[in-house]
Design a protein around this motif. Structure first.
Motif, PDB file in Angstrom:
ATOM      1  N   GLU A 286       0.853  -1.186   0.000  1.00  0.00           N
ATOM      2  CA  GLU A 286       0.000   0.000   0.000  1.00  0.00           C
ATOM      3  C   GLU A 286       0.893   1.242   0.000  1.00  0.00           C
ATOM      4  OE1 GLU A 286      -3.642   0.191   2.189  1.00  0.00           O
ATOM      5  OE2 GLU A 286      -3.380  -1.867   2.935  1.00  0.00           O
ATOM      6  N   ASN A 287       0.266   2.406  -0.096  1.00  0.00           N
ATOM      7  CA  ASN A 287       1.065   3.626  -0.245  1.00  0.00           C
ATOM      8  C   ASN A 287       1.965   3.868   0.965  1.00  0.00           C
ATOM      9  OD1 ASN A 287       1.301   6.225  -1.998  1.00  0.00           O
ATOM     10  ND2 ASN A 287       1.182   6.966   0.112  1.00  0.00           N
ATOM     11  N   TRP A 288       3.206   4.218   0.665  1.00  0.00           N
ATOM     12  CA  TRP A 288       4.160   4.651   1.688  1.00  0.00           C
ATOM     13  C   TRP A 288       4.911   5.838   1.093  1.00  0.00           C
ATOM     14  CZ3 TRP A 288       8.880   6.285   2.856  1.00  0.00           C
ATOM     15  CH2 TRP A 288       9.344   6.199   4.176  1.00  0.00           C
ATOM     16  N   GLY A 289       4.719   7.010   1.689  1.00  0.00           N
ATOM     17  CA  GLY A 289       5.353   8.196   1.129  1.00  0.00           C
ATOM     18  C   GLY A 289       5.976   9.076   2.189  1.00  0.00           C
ATOM     19  N   ARG A 290       7.053   9.703   1.816  1.00  0.00           N
ATOM     20  CA  ARG A 290       7.752  10.640   2.687  1.00  0.00           C
ATOM     21  C   ARG A 290       7.072  12.018   2.619  1.00  0.00           C
ATOM     22  NH1 ARG A 290      12.667  12.153  -0.126  1.00  0.00           N
ATOM     23  NH2 ARG A 290      13.364  10.013   0.142  1.00  0.00           N
ATOM     24  N   GLY A 291       7.207  12.800   3.677  1.00  0.00           N
ATOM     25  CA  GLY A 291       6.764  14.187   3.630  1.00  0.00           C
ATOM     26  C   GLY A 291       5.276  14.381   3.813  1.00  0.00           C
ATOM     27  N   GLY A 292       4.681  13.666   4.743  1.00  0.00           N
ATOM     28  CA  GLY A 292       3.271  13.874   5.049  1.00  0.00           C
ATOM     29  C   GLY A 292       2.321  12.962   4.313  1.00  0.00           C
ATOM     30  N   PHE A 293       2.803  12.159   3.374  1.00  0.00           N
ATOM     31  CA  PHE A 293       1.928  11.235   2.652  1.00  0.00           C
ATOM     32  C   PHE A 293       1.669   9.979   3.505  1.00  0.00           C
ATOM     33  CE2 PHE A 293       3.702  13.651  -0.954  1.00  0.00           C
ATOM     34  CZ  PHE A 293       2.518  14.014  -1.585  1.00  0.00           C
ATOM     35  N   LYS A 294       0.572   9.328   3.196  1.00  0.00           N
ATOM     36  CA  LYS A 294       0.150   8.143   3.953  1.00  0.00           C
ATOM     37  C   LYS A 294       1.226   7.071   3.962  1.00  0.00           C
ATOM     38  CE  LYS A 294      -4.115   6.681   3.727  1.00  0.00           C
ATOM     39  NZ  LYS A 294      -4.551   6.623   5.146  1.00  0.00           N
ATOM     40  N   LYS A 295       1.428   6.461   5.114  1.00  0.00           N
ATOM     41  CA  LYS A 295       2.396   5.376   5.277  1.00  0.00           C
ATOM     42  C   LYS A 295       1.660   4.093   5.664  1.00  0.00           C
ATOM     43  CE  LYS A 295       6.637   7.922   6.447  1.00  0.00           C
ATOM     44  NZ  LYS A 295       6.205   9.245   5.994  1.00  0.00           N
ATOM     45  N   ALA A 296       0.839   3.586   4.734  1.00  0.00           N
ATOM     46  CA  ALA A 296       0.113   2.342   4.984  1.00  0.00           C
ATOM     47  C   ALA A 296       0.894   1.128   4.493  1.00  0.00           C
ATOM     48  CB  ALA A 296      -1.259   2.389   4.300  1.00  0.00           C
ATOM     49  N   GLY A 297       1.941   1.363   3.722  1.00  0.00           N
ATOM     50  CA  GLY A 297       2.728   0.267   3.174  1.00  0.00           C
ATOM     51  C   GLY A 297       3.516  -0.471   4.235  1.00  0.00           C
ATOM     52  N   ASP A 298       3.489  -1.790   4.163  1.00  0.00           N
ATOM     53  CA  ASP A 298       4.212  -2.635   5.123  1.00  0.00           C
ATOM     54  C   ASP A 298       4.978  -3.677   4.315  1.00  0.00           C
ATOM     55  OD1 ASP A 298       5.069  -4.510   6.999  1.00  0.00           O
ATOM     56  OD2 ASP A 298       3.310  -4.198   8.286  1.00  0.00           O
ATOM     57  N   LEU A 299       6.251  -3.399   4.059  1.00  0.00           N
ATOM     58  CA  LEU A 299       7.050  -4.261   3.191  1.00  0.00           C
ATOM     59  C   LEU A 299       7.251  -5.646   3.802  1.00  0.00           C
ATOM     60  CD1 LEU A 299       8.625  -4.380   0.539  1.00  0.00           C
ATOM     61  CD2 LEU A 299      10.644  -3.538   1.774  1.00  0.00           C
ATOM     62  N   SER A 300       7.469  -5.696   5.109  1.00  0.00           N
ATOM     63  CA  SER A 300       7.677  -6.992   5.769  1.00  0.00           C
ATOM     64  C   SER A 300       6.440  -7.867   5.665  1.00  0.00           C
ATOM     65  CB  SER A 300       8.038  -6.775   7.243  1.00  0.00           C
ATOM     66  OG  SER A 300       9.256  -6.075   7.367  1.00  0.00           O
ATOM     67  N   LYS A 301       5.282  -7.287   5.899  1.00  0.00           N
ATOM     68  CA  LYS A 301       4.035  -8.036   5.781  1.00  0.00           C
ATOM     69  C   LYS A 301       3.801  -8.507   4.348  1.00  0.00           C
ATOM     70  CE  LYS A 301      -0.958  -7.606   6.459  1.00  0.00           C
ATOM     71  NZ  LYS A 301      -2.073  -6.686   6.844  1.00  0.00           N
ATOM     72  N   ALA A 302       4.089  -7.622   3.399  1.00  0.00           N
ATOM     73  CA  ALA A 302       3.871  -7.951   1.988  1.00  0.00           C
ATOM     74  C   ALA A 302       4.739  -9.113   1.538  1.00  0.00           C
ATOM     75  CB  ALA A 302       4.130  -6.727   1.118  1.00  0.00           C
ATOM     76  N   ALA A 303       5.916  -9.264   2.149  1.00  0.00           N
ATOM     77  CA  ALA A 303       6.870 -10.290   1.723  1.00  0.00           C
ATOM     78  C   ALA A 303       6.833 -11.548   2.583  1.00  0.00           C
ATOM     79  CB  ALA A 303       8.281  -9.699   1.732  1.00  0.00           C
ATOM     80  N   GLU A 304       5.854 -11.670   3.464  1.00  0.00           N
ATOM     81  CA  GLU A 304       5.793 -12.805   4.390  1.00  0.00           C
ATOM     82  C   GLU A 304       5.752 -14.154   3.680  1.00  0.00           C
ATOM     83  OE1 GLU A 304       3.467 -10.973   8.324  1.00  0.00           O
ATOM     84  OE2 GLU A 304       2.345 -12.048   6.759  1.00  0.00           O
TER      85      GLU A 304
END
Length: 409
Positions: A286-304
């Motif tokens: 999911e989206n993960w962005g620097r500078g105030g953008f949403k950080k819903a991305g979870d790389l560890s979960k995605a790669a389980e």
């Protein structure tokens, strides 16, 4: 209210200053009145749509985009003209002071403004003025197919020649020409890729924006599937929702809509693409962005569900995620596909010579292929447009990437 007063005052000052160039170049009053009339209409249209119009809130609607686009065009023309005039006026002032102090002049008299300099100023200002109008009229649908061949030592043999079509940042709420979008869909299908990967931002604000285009995008074809992820605009964060439940429903509607189009939406999860006994891992965050953008991305979960030594392709909307998280992760992500930047929809690109956009001052990786620590990213310039309703120099992109097994010889 105060910011609007300041804005109108600055806009008027720029316009008045630029008007002096017109008065130097031509003596026909109708030219002055036409210029002032257009400038006033553009200003009032902008104020209306951003204060009292139907979509006066945070939602960036199509009318608001065009109001902003026309205002930007006028401001750029005035600003460039004023830069030239101010430089000349500074020279005129210094010349007048010199003649008063050392030339015997009793009064401070200014030399006349030189007509040819005003003509040069307006001629140069006309270039970005025309380019911005062209970008709104045709540039936004000037779709380009950019093809890349990428070699990897550890690519599974069965995937030698595997072809990926990547699109990103559709922003369907901005579309206003069905024939151009249908042409782009046909152009994507013409590539006959194994997979189509969509890297986020299907809408500007609301799922309903995609409804008129659902059947058109459902025509996308790929032999081995179509996969997607969410971008920052897909969550509805830029809308003042009446209730949290409406916002949540909007996101669920968008997820359903993507699946109806035929996309397998990856929400911090993975899939294996298989050919015979060989496979590659497709990971979507999911989206993960620097500078105030949403950080819903979870790389560890995605790669389980994948192994460390798998050949991996990651879909992550914002390239700052790759820079800040992915390239230093314990897993080696061979290729990451992102978008988000749009290349700012403005810049200069001459392959092999020049690649520049103001967006480079915010994003280190903003368009095309980059490599760090033996890992690659492609930042797609975007399919659609947002804010300024056009593109100048940075055209809408369809990326076609062919994976190749690196030869040992």
């Amino acid at each position: 209210m105060l910011r609007w007063i300041i804005f109108v005052a600055l806009y008027t000052a720029l316009g008045f200053y630029a008007l002096q160039a017109l008065r130097t170049v031509t003596r026909f009053p109708w030219v002055y009145f036409t210029y002032m009339g257009i400038s006033l209409i553009v200003l009032l249209n902008f104020i209306y749509h951003f204060t009292w119009g139907e979509d006066a809130g945070r939602v960036l609607s199509r009318p608001k985009s065009y109001a902003f686009g026309f205002l930007l065009t006028i401001i750029v023309f005035n600003l460039i003209t004023v830069i030239f005039l101010f430089s000349e006026d500074l020279f005129r002032f210094l010349t007048s002071v010199y003649h008063k102090l050392f030339g015997g002049n009793k009064e401070l008299t200014f030399p006349e403004r030189r007509r040819f300099l005003s003509m040069i100023a307006m001629g140069i200002a006309a270039i970005p003025f025309g380019a911005l109008l062209y970008g709104m009229y045709r540039g936004k649908y000037n779709f380009q197919v950019l093809k890349y061949k990428m070699e990897f030592d550890d690519l599974p043999d069965a995937f030698d020649g595997f072809q990926i079509t990547q699109i990103s940042d559709v922003h369907s709420g901005s579309f206003d020409n069905r024939k151009k979008i249908e042409y782009a869909i046909d152009l994507i299908n013409k590539q006959q890729s194994n997979v189509i990967l969509f890297t986020g931002d299907m809408v500007n604000n609301k799922a309903e924006e995609m409804e008129p285009w659902k059947e058109t995008f459902a025509r996308l074809e790929a032999k081995d599937g179509k996969f997607s992820i969410l971008g920052n605009h897909d969550y509805g964060d830029y809308v003042d929702w009446e209730t949290p439940e409406l916002k949540s429903k909007n996101l669920e509607d968008l997820k359903v809509l993507q699946r109806e189009i035929g996309f397998d939406l990856l929400l911090n999860e993975s899939r294996y693409l298989s050919k015979g006994d060989d496979k590659i891992a497709l990971v979507g965050v999911e989206n993960w962005g620097r500078g105030g953008f949403k950080k819903a991305g979870d790389l560890s979960k995605a790669a389980e569900a994948i192994a460390k030594d798998d050949f991996k392709i990651l879909m992550s909307h914002d390239p700052s995620h790759w820079e800040d998280v992915v390239i230093s992760d314990d897993y080696h992500y061979h290729l990451t596909l992102s978008g988000h930047t749009h290349g700012m929809q403005f810049g200069i690109e001459i392959p092999g010579w020049v690649k520049w956009s103001p967006i480079k001052w915010r994003y280190k990786y903003w368009a095309g292929i980059y490599e760090e620590m033996g890992q690659f990213i492609n930042v797609n310039r975007g399919f659609g447009f947002l804010g300024y309703p056009g593109r100048v120099g940075i055209w809408p992109e369809i990326s076609v990437i062919t994976l190749k097994k690196k030869s040992l010889t």
